[in-house]
Design a protein around this motif. Structure first.
Motif, PDB file in Angstrom:
ATOM      1  N   LEU A 156      -2.382  -6.953  -0.761  1.00  0.00           N
ATOM      2  CA  LEU A 156      -1.859  -6.222  -2.069  1.00  0.00           C
ATOM      3  C   LEU A 156      -2.709  -5.687  -2.556  1.00  0.00           C
ATOM      4  N   MET A 157      -4.201  -5.228  -2.009  1.00  0.00           N
ATOM      5  CA  MET A 157      -5.109  -5.071  -1.978  1.00  0.00           C
ATOM      6  C   MET A 157      -4.952  -3.475  -1.019  1.00  0.00           C
ATOM      7  N   MET A 158      -4.837  -3.327  -0.200  1.00  0.00           N
ATOM      8  CA  MET A 158      -3.839  -2.375   0.654  1.00  0.00           C
ATOM      9  C   MET A 158      -3.177  -1.145   0.264  1.00  0.00           C
ATOM     10  N   ASN A 165       5.345   0.745   1.198  1.00  0.00           N
ATOM     11  CA  ASN A 165       5.026  -0.417   2.598  1.00  0.00           C
ATOM     12  C   ASN A 165       5.011  -1.179   3.058  1.00  0.00           C
ATOM     13  N   GLU A 166       4.505  -0.258   4.230  1.00  0.00           N
ATOM     14  CA  GLU A 166       4.253  -0.347   5.146  1.00  0.00           C
ATOM     15  C   GLU A 166       2.947   0.710   5.907  1.00  0.00           C
ATOM     16  N   LEU A 167       2.121  -1.146   5.734  1.00  0.00           N
ATOM     17  CA  LEU A 167       0.864  -1.290   6.752  1.00  0.00           C
ATOM     18  C   LEU A 167       0.938  -1.043   8.614  1.00  0.00           C
ATOM     19  N   ILE A 168      -0.064   0.028   8.779  1.00  0.00           N
ATOM     20  CA  ILE A 168      -0.208  -0.707  10.438  1.00  0.00           C
ATOM     21  C   ILE A 168      -1.473  -0.635  10.506  1.00  0.00           C
ATOM     22  N   ARG A 194       7.680 -16.213   6.874  1.00  0.00           N
ATOM     23  CA  ARG A 194       8.815 -17.258   6.365  1.00  0.00           C
ATOM     24  C   ARG A 194       8.611 -17.477   4.931  1.00  0.00           C
ATOM     25  N   ARG A 195       8.247 -17.480   3.954  1.00  0.00           N
ATOM     26  CA  ARG A 195       8.382 -17.076   2.486  1.00  0.00           C
ATOM     27  C   ARG A 195       9.112 -15.941   2.080  1.00  0.00           C
ATOM     28  N   GLY A 196       9.744 -15.169   2.995  1.00  0.00           N
ATOM     29  CA  GLY A 196      10.049 -13.732   2.706  1.00  0.00           C
ATOM     30  C   GLY A 196       9.813 -12.225   2.004  1.00  0.00           C
ATOM     31  N   LEU A 197       8.209 -13.008   2.421  1.00  0.00           N
ATOM     32  CA  LEU A 197       7.073 -12.247   1.365  1.00  0.00           C
ATOM     33  C   LEU A 197       6.651 -10.748   2.274  1.00  0.00           C
ATOM     34  N   ILE A 198       6.560 -10.761   4.049  1.00  0.00           N
ATOM     35  CA  ILE A 198       6.856  -9.858   4.450  1.00  0.00           C
ATOM     36  C   ILE A 198       7.815  -9.520   5.653  1.00  0.00           C
ATOM     37  N   ALA A 199       7.824  -8.698   6.581  1.00  0.00           N
ATOM     38  CA  ALA A 199       8.954  -8.787   7.756  1.00  0.00           C
ATOM     39  C   ALA A 199       7.311  -7.917   9.273  1.00  0.00           C
ATOM     40  N   LYS A 200       7.603  -8.214   9.761  1.00  0.00           N
ATOM     41  CA  LYS A 200       6.700  -8.042  10.512  1.00  0.00           C
ATOM     42  C   LYS A 200       7.141  -6.734  12.011  1.00  0.00           C
ATOM     43  N   ARG A 201       6.529  -5.891  13.042  1.00  0.00           N
ATOM     44  CA  ARG A 201       6.896  -5.323  13.508  1.00  0.00           C
ATOM     45  C   ARG A 201       5.089  -4.941  14.256  1.00  0.00           C
ATOM     46  N   ARG A 202       5.874  -4.688  16.066  1.00  0.00           N
ATOM     47  CA  ARG A 202       4.933  -4.617  16.496  1.00  0.00           C
ATOM     48  C   ARG A 202       3.640  -3.371  15.462  1.00  0.00           C
ATOM     49  N   ILE A 206       5.449  -5.056   6.688  1.00  0.00           N
ATOM     50  CA  ILE A 206       5.894  -4.490   5.672  1.00  0.00           C
ATOM     51  C   ILE A 206       5.982  -5.279   5.175  1.00  0.00           C
ATOM     52  N   LEU A 207       5.727  -5.568   3.655  1.00  0.00           N
ATOM     53  CA  LEU A 207       5.023  -5.532   2.158  1.00  0.00           C
ATOM     54  C   LEU A 207       7.201  -5.865   1.854  1.00  0.00           C
ATOM     55  N   ILE A 208       7.670  -6.862   1.486  1.00  0.00           N
ATOM     56  CA  ILE A 208       8.763  -6.689   0.607  1.00  0.00           C
ATOM     57  C   ILE A 208       9.184  -7.720  -0.897  1.00  0.00           C
ATOM     58  N   ASP A 209       7.563  -8.617  -1.332  1.00  0.00           N
ATOM     59  CA  ASP A 209       8.067  -8.707  -2.113  1.00  0.00           C
ATOM     60  C   ASP A 209       6.751  -9.269  -2.459  1.00  0.00           C
ATOM     61  N   ARG A 210       6.003  -8.172  -4.115  1.00  0.00           N
ATOM     62  CA  ARG A 210       4.811  -8.182  -4.061  1.00  0.00           C
ATOM     63  C   ARG A 210       4.563  -9.621  -5.330  1.00  0.00           C
ATOM     64  N   SER A 211       5.833  -9.420  -5.803  1.00  0.00           N
ATOM     65  CA  SER A 211       5.257 -10.987  -6.627  1.00  0.00           C
ATOM     66  C   SER A 211       5.308 -12.574  -6.156  1.00  0.00           C
TER      67      SER A 211
END
Length: 241
Positions: A156-158, A165-168, A194-202, A206-211
């Motif tokens: 969130l801070m980042m 929404n994508e953080l390297i 697993r909670r559906g809040l983010i997605a990962k790639r190498r 990727i932030l999906i659900d800020r709330s």
């Protein structure tokens, strides 16, 4: 010169035209790269930085090499906490976390302006106060919150300071930022994904659900942000809109 000066840095925007007229001739635009060390622990910095699009991590470390991030600074402020307080050297390493632009100011100019401009000093001290609150919030999070909640807080801070929404970020870097082993970061990322809040790639998250991230972080997040808004009218939500 100040009539044409423009910057997204919110702390500089809080300064009066008179103070900016002193600073602007000495501000130098620089491009900073992720992983770049701006100042090391126990060094005296020749310059401070006012981020515009980059993000800087403030990292505490021990002589044995243990490290953890204690604060983040982006377009809302500056990394020059020790210099503002008059310290001869810093106890924090300043590491560029997100590639981007900043304005560089020689420390000697900062010191002379602080000495002669009480209004400028008051503005910067209000920012320092909000950063101290951020550091204390980090200490509380480290001591009392599970790794998944601390991860949510950090993401969130980042996002507050970076564009999009994508953080390297790598698992190894995240482990340093959160002060845990890499295996602990992997488990926390799996939990949050697993909670559906983010997605990962190498190499990226990727932030999906800020709330949902805010709910997971609970009250480990939000107090320093509210202080910035209260004392300097700096609203970190504007970077996300």
């Amino acid at each position: 010169m100040t009539e044409t000066f423009s910057t997204p840095n919110q702390l500089l925007k809080c300064c009066s035209p008179a103070d900016l007229s002193v600073l602007v001739p000495h501000l130098r635009p620089v491009a900073l790269t992720s992983g770049q060390v701006l100042i090391r622990r126990n060094e005296a910095g020749a310059s401070i930085y006012f981020p515009e699009t980059c993000v800087i991590s403030m990292i505490s470390s021990t002589a044995a090499g243990r490290q953890a991030e204690v604060g983040l600074v982006g377009y809302e402020g500056t990394n020059g906490i020790g210099e503002i307080l008059g310290g001869p050297q810093t106890q924090l390493e300043c590491l560029v976390q997100v590639t981007g632009n900043a304005l560089q100011l020689p420390t000697r100019v900062l010191e002379s302006t602080l000495a002669s401009n009480p209004d400028f000093k008051a503005v910067l001290l209000r920012f320092v106060n909000s950063f101290v609150i951020q550091v204390s919030s980090s200490a509380l999070a480290f001591a009392t919150f599970p790794v998944a909640a601390r991860l949510a807080r950090w993401l969130l801070m980042m996002q507050d300071r970076a564009c999009g929404n994508e953080l390297i970020i790598t698992h190894e870097t995240l482990a340093t930022m959160l002060g845990v082993r890499r295996a602990g970061v992997t488990l926390a990322l799996q939990d949050v994904e697993r909670r559906g809040l983010i997605a990962k790639r190498r190499g990226a998250i990727i932030l999906i659900d800020r709330s949902g991230l805010e709910a997971l972080a609970a009250d480990s997040y939000g107090v320093p942000e509210a202080e910035l808004l209260r004392t300097l009218n700096i609203d970190l939500r504007q970077r996300r809109t």
